[in-house]
Design a protein around this motif. Structure first.
Motif, PDB file in Angstrom:
ATOM      1  N   GLN A 103       5.108   7.607   7.499  1.00  0.00           N
ATOM      2  CA  GLN A 103       3.962   6.749   7.165  1.00  0.00           C
ATOM      3  C   GLN A 103       3.373   7.157   5.825  1.00  0.00           C
ATOM      4  N   GLU A 104       3.208   8.455   5.608  1.00  0.00           N
ATOM      5  CA  GLU A 104       2.676   8.939   4.331  1.00  0.00           C
ATOM      6  C   GLU A 104       3.610   8.570   3.179  1.00  0.00           C
ATOM      7  N   GLU A 107       3.279   4.918   2.360  1.00  0.00           N
ATOM      8  CA  GLU A 107       2.044   4.656   1.629  1.00  0.00           C
ATOM      9  C   GLU A 107       2.185   5.063   0.164  1.00  0.00           C
ATOM     10  N   GLU A 108       2.820   6.203  -0.106  1.00  0.00           N
ATOM     11  CA  GLU A 108       3.029   6.645  -1.479  1.00  0.00           C
ATOM     12  C   GLU A 108       3.928   5.667  -2.231  1.00  0.00           C
ATOM     13  N   SER A 110       4.313   2.534  -1.587  1.00  0.00           N
ATOM     14  CA  SER A 110       3.544   1.316  -1.789  1.00  0.00           C
ATOM     15  C   SER A 110       2.626   1.457  -3.003  1.00  0.00           C
ATOM     16  N   GLU A 111       1.979   2.607  -3.123  1.00  0.00           N
ATOM     17  CA  GLU A 111       1.117   2.854  -4.284  1.00  0.00           C
ATOM     18  C   GLU A 111       1.936   2.833  -5.575  1.00  0.00           C
ATOM     19  N   ASP A 114       2.745  -0.693  -6.503  1.00  0.00           N
ATOM     20  CA  ASP A 114       1.584  -1.372  -7.082  1.00  0.00           C
ATOM     21  C   ASP A 114       1.434  -1.009  -8.559  1.00  0.00           C
ATOM     22  N   LYS A 163       7.604  -4.545  -1.213  1.00  0.00           N
ATOM     23  CA  LYS A 163       6.290  -4.477  -0.558  1.00  0.00           C
ATOM     24  C   LYS A 163       6.347  -5.091   0.837  1.00  0.00           C
ATOM     25  N   ILE A 166       7.998  -2.692   3.120  1.00  0.00           N
ATOM     26  CA  ILE A 166       7.086  -1.589   3.446  1.00  0.00           C
ATOM     27  C   ILE A 166       6.090  -2.035   4.510  1.00  0.00           C
ATOM     28  N   LYS A 167       5.556  -3.226   4.367  1.00  0.00           N
ATOM     29  CA  LYS A 167       4.621  -3.732   5.379  1.00  0.00           C
ATOM     30  C   LYS A 167       5.306  -3.850   6.729  1.00  0.00           C
ATOM     31  N   GLU A 170       5.647  -0.384   8.113  1.00  0.00           N
ATOM     32  CA  GLU A 170       4.343   0.092   8.601  1.00  0.00           C
ATOM     33  C   GLU A 170       4.025  -0.524   9.958  1.00  0.00           C
ATOM     34  N   GLU A 174       3.421   1.491  13.431  1.00  0.00           N
ATOM     35  CA  GLU A 174       2.236   1.292  14.261  1.00  0.00           C
ATOM     36  C   GLU A 174       2.628   0.963  15.697  1.00  0.00           C
TER      37      GLU A 174
END
Length: 180
Positions: A103-104, A107-108, A110-111, A114, A163, A166-167, A170, A174
């Protein structure tokens, strides 16, 4: 106390015997054999082969000894189950840690995507400015600019697809967390 290989083998043989007994005691053949044993025990005094008081004394003694051994075997089974449960808890904790790390990482990523997307937008704006400033340039320069814009657009589409993936990941993470 140090366990030698010979003692370990003996322990293993004893454990196998104990496991066999535990399995047998909880089986239908065991139920049938015990039922027959009790019927025969109570039938012996009825046919006058044994005195009723002696039969009850022997039957009570046998049943008491059997109960003691069954309690030992049941405790062995409970202990073994507890060990397996502890192993499973450790495995679940390790999996949870792995999911958290993934998960971490997502998130990285994804950043980073962006940031790359922002950089591509800036590059595209720069290309458009250059194109506006140099209306008088040769046809080959314009062709290069069009190609650059095309590549930027392709990169933007690739980033959008990443992206979306990645979603999706995620969401899967979850749902895995909710299952636990």
């Amino acid at each position: 106390m140090k366990i030698t290989e010979e003692n370990q083998e003996k322990l293993s043989v004893l454990e196998k015997i104990a496991n066999g007994i535990i399995w047998w005691v909880g089986s239908i053949p065991s139920l049938i054999l015990h039922t027959i044993f009790f019927i025969v025990s109570f039938a012996l005094p009825l046919f006058g082969l044994v005195d009723f008081d002696k039969m009850l004394l022997v039957l009570t003694t046998v049943v008491s000894l059997e109960a003691i051994y069954l309690a030992i075997f049941i405790q062995m089974s409970v202990n073994k189950s507890s060990e397996h449960i502890e192993d499973l808890k450790e495995d679940v904790n390790e999996i949870q840690e792995d999911i958290d790390e993934i998960q971490e990482d997502i998130e990285e990523i994804s950043e980073d995507l962006d940031e790359i997307s922002e950089d591509i937008d800036e590059i595209q704006e720069d290309i458009e400015e250059i194109n506006e400033d140099e209306d008088d340039e040769h046809h080959s320069d314009r062709a290069r600019t069009v190609m650059l814009k095309s590549k930027v657009t392709n990169n933007k589409n690739d980033i959008k697809n990443l992206k979306d993936k990645i979603k999706e990941l995620e969401g899967l993470i979850e749902s895995l967390k909710k299952e636990e």
